[in-house]
Design an enzyme around this catalytic site. Structure first.
Site, mmCIF file in Angstrom:
data_model
loop_
_atom_site.group_PDB
_atom_site.id
_atom_site.type_symbol
_atom_site.label_atom_id
_atom_site.label_comp_id
_atom_site.label_asym_id
_atom_site.label_seq_id
_atom_site.Cartn_x
_atom_site.Cartn_y
_atom_site.Cartn_z
ATOM 1 N N THR A 189 0.839 -1.198 0.000
ATOM 2 C CA THR A 189 0.000 0.000 0.000
ATOM 3 C C THR A 189 0.873 1.246 0.000
ATOM 4 O O THR A 189 2.045 1.185 0.367
ATOM 5 C CB THR A 189 -0.942 0.020 1.231
ATOM 6 N N ASP A 243 -8.397 -3.190 -1.838
ATOM 7 C CA ASP A 243 -9.087 -2.119 -2.518
ATOM 8 C C ASP A 243 -10.365 -1.858 -1.744
ATOM 9 O O ASP A 243 -11.122 -2.784 -1.455
ATOM 10 C CB ASP A 243 -9.374 -2.436 -3.989
ATOM 11 N N TYR A 267 -12.154 9.399 4.275
ATOM 12 C CA TYR A 267 -13.522 9.833 4.588
ATOM 13 C C TYR A 267 -13.894 9.619 6.059
ATOM 14 O O TYR A 267 -15.062 9.811 6.420
ATOM 15 C CB TYR A 267 -14.517 9.069 3.691
HETATM 16 P P1 ITT Z 1 -3.509 2.019 -1.698
HETATM 17 O O1 ITT Z 1 -4.322 1.789 -2.962
HETATM 18 O O2 ITT Z 1 -2.096 2.417 -1.947
HETATM 19 O O3 ITT Z 1 -3.618 0.874 -0.733
HETATM 20 P P2 ITT Z 1 -5.491 4.100 -1.206
HETATM 21 O O4 ITT Z 1 -5.598 5.096 -0.103
HETATM 22 O O5 ITT Z 1 -5.530 4.609 -2.610
HETATM 23 O O6 ITT Z 1 -4.159 3.270 -0.917
HETATM 24 P P3 ITT Z 1 -7.891 2.472 -1.738
HETATM 25 O O7 ITT Z 1 -7.758 2.680 -3.201
HETATM 26 O O8 ITT Z 1 -8.192 1.098 -1.235
HETATM 27 O O9 ITT Z 1 -6.574 2.966 -0.981
HETATM 28 O O10 ITT Z 1 -9.005 3.372 -1.074
HETATM 29 C C1 ITT Z 1 -9.761 4.269 -1.767
HETATM 30 C C2 ITT Z 1 -10.063 5.466 -0.936
HETATM 31 O O11 ITT Z 1 -11.182 5.137 -0.087
HETATM 32 C C3 ITT Z 1 -8.970 5.935 -0.003
HETATM 33 O O12 ITT Z 1 -8.097 6.826 -0.607
HETATM 34 C C4 ITT Z 1 -9.766 6.628 1.087
HETATM 35 O O13 ITT Z 1 -10.005 7.946 0.703
HETATM 36 C C5 ITT Z 1 -11.068 5.833 1.103
HETATM 37 N N1 ITT Z 1 -11.049 4.867 2.202
HETATM 38 C C6 ITT Z 1 -10.814 3.526 2.148
HETATM 39 N N2 ITT Z 1 -10.854 2.990 3.369
HETATM 40 C C7 ITT Z 1 -11.113 4.006 4.217
HETATM 41 C C8 ITT Z 1 -11.234 4.100 5.623
HETATM 42 O O14 ITT Z 1 -11.081 3.061 6.418
HETATM 43 N N3 ITT Z 1 -11.495 5.308 6.130
HETATM 44 C C9 ITT Z 1 -11.636 6.383 5.357
HETATM 45 N N4 ITT Z 1 -11.506 6.394 4.036
HETATM 46 C C10 ITT Z 1 -11.238 5.208 3.475
#
Ligand code: ITT
Length: 191
Positions: free
Chosen positions: A12, A70, A149
């Site tokens: 990540t 994801d 969020y």
């Molecule tokens: P990696 O892909 O490098 O793991 P990322 O932050 O881009 O990191 P994701 O694509 O899985 O991760 O997540 C998409 C978005 O959803 C992320 O940037 C956050 O803004 C939101 N998100 C996911 N899980 C969350 C959580 O537990 N609390 C708050 N926002 C979350």
């Protein structure tokens, strides 16, 4: 089965995610380290498809047993938006932009969904684990813990506070990520 030597690398770019994951996995006897490689992230409307493509790429690049997550926020009043586009929407509109899109609506239901994909050089195909937490989008940002969020998401069963008002331990009792990771850890320990 032995608890010794159970390790999975968490790929990540988001340290907060890793930090939450490390706690959950440690509780279940799985050690982890953050692997900061750029795994491809395809555009798809399906979280599992995105996670599988990324984890295959990560194994190819690292040769290690790896986890990729994801995740996304699905808001009922916005027909599931931002969903698979959560990362992009967070970077462009941010939490304030999302609150703005929801101005004037009292339909505040939403859920977070997580797909954890595990893959290793020994496996033929990735294995996925899912987690979901229902809740509501608040009217204002509340709290400064966590990431993304968290300040606008109040999980069901969380005593009326947002994820951003919780400690990591509290968030991990409820979160989509922790649920998916617990399923992974139970399976991984049994392999
Ligand atoms: P990696 O892909 O490098 O793991 P990322 O932050 O881009 O990191 P994701 O694509 O899985 O991760 O997540 C998409 C978005 O959803 C992320 O940037 C956050 O803004 C939101 N998100 C996911 N899980 C969350 C959580 O537990 N609390 C708050 N926002 C979350």
């Amino acid at each position: 089965m032995s608890l010794k030597g159970k390790v999975a690398f968490f790929v990540t770019t988001n340290f907060h995610k890793f930090s939450e994951a490390r706690h959950v996995l440690a509780e279940h006897g799985v050690a982890t380290a953050m692997l900061r490689i750029e795994a491809i992230e395809i555009q798809d409307d399906n979280l599992e498809g995105i996670a599988k493509a990324s984890v295959r790429d990560a194994v190819e690049k690292s040769g290690l047993p790896v986890l990729v997550e994801d995740a996304g926020l699905f808001i009922d009043a916005l027909k599931g938006f931002p969903g698979p586009y959560s990362s992009y929407v967070y970077r462009t509109l941010g939490t304030r932009g999302v609150l703005k899109l929801m101005e004037g609506t009292d339909k505040r239901n939403a859920y977070f969904y997580s797909v954890i994909a595990f893959h290793s050089p020994e496996r033929v195909s990735p294995k996925c684990f899912h987690g979901k937490v229902e809740g509501r989008i608040t009217l204002n940002e509340q709290g400064n813990q966590g990431f993304g969020y968290d300040p606008i998401f109040e999980p069901r069963g969380g005593a009326g506070i947002t994820f951003a008002e919780m400690t990591t331990a509290m968030k991990n009792r409820l979160s989509h990520r922790a649920q998916a990771l617990r399923k992974f850890a139970v399976w991984y320990r049994s392999t």
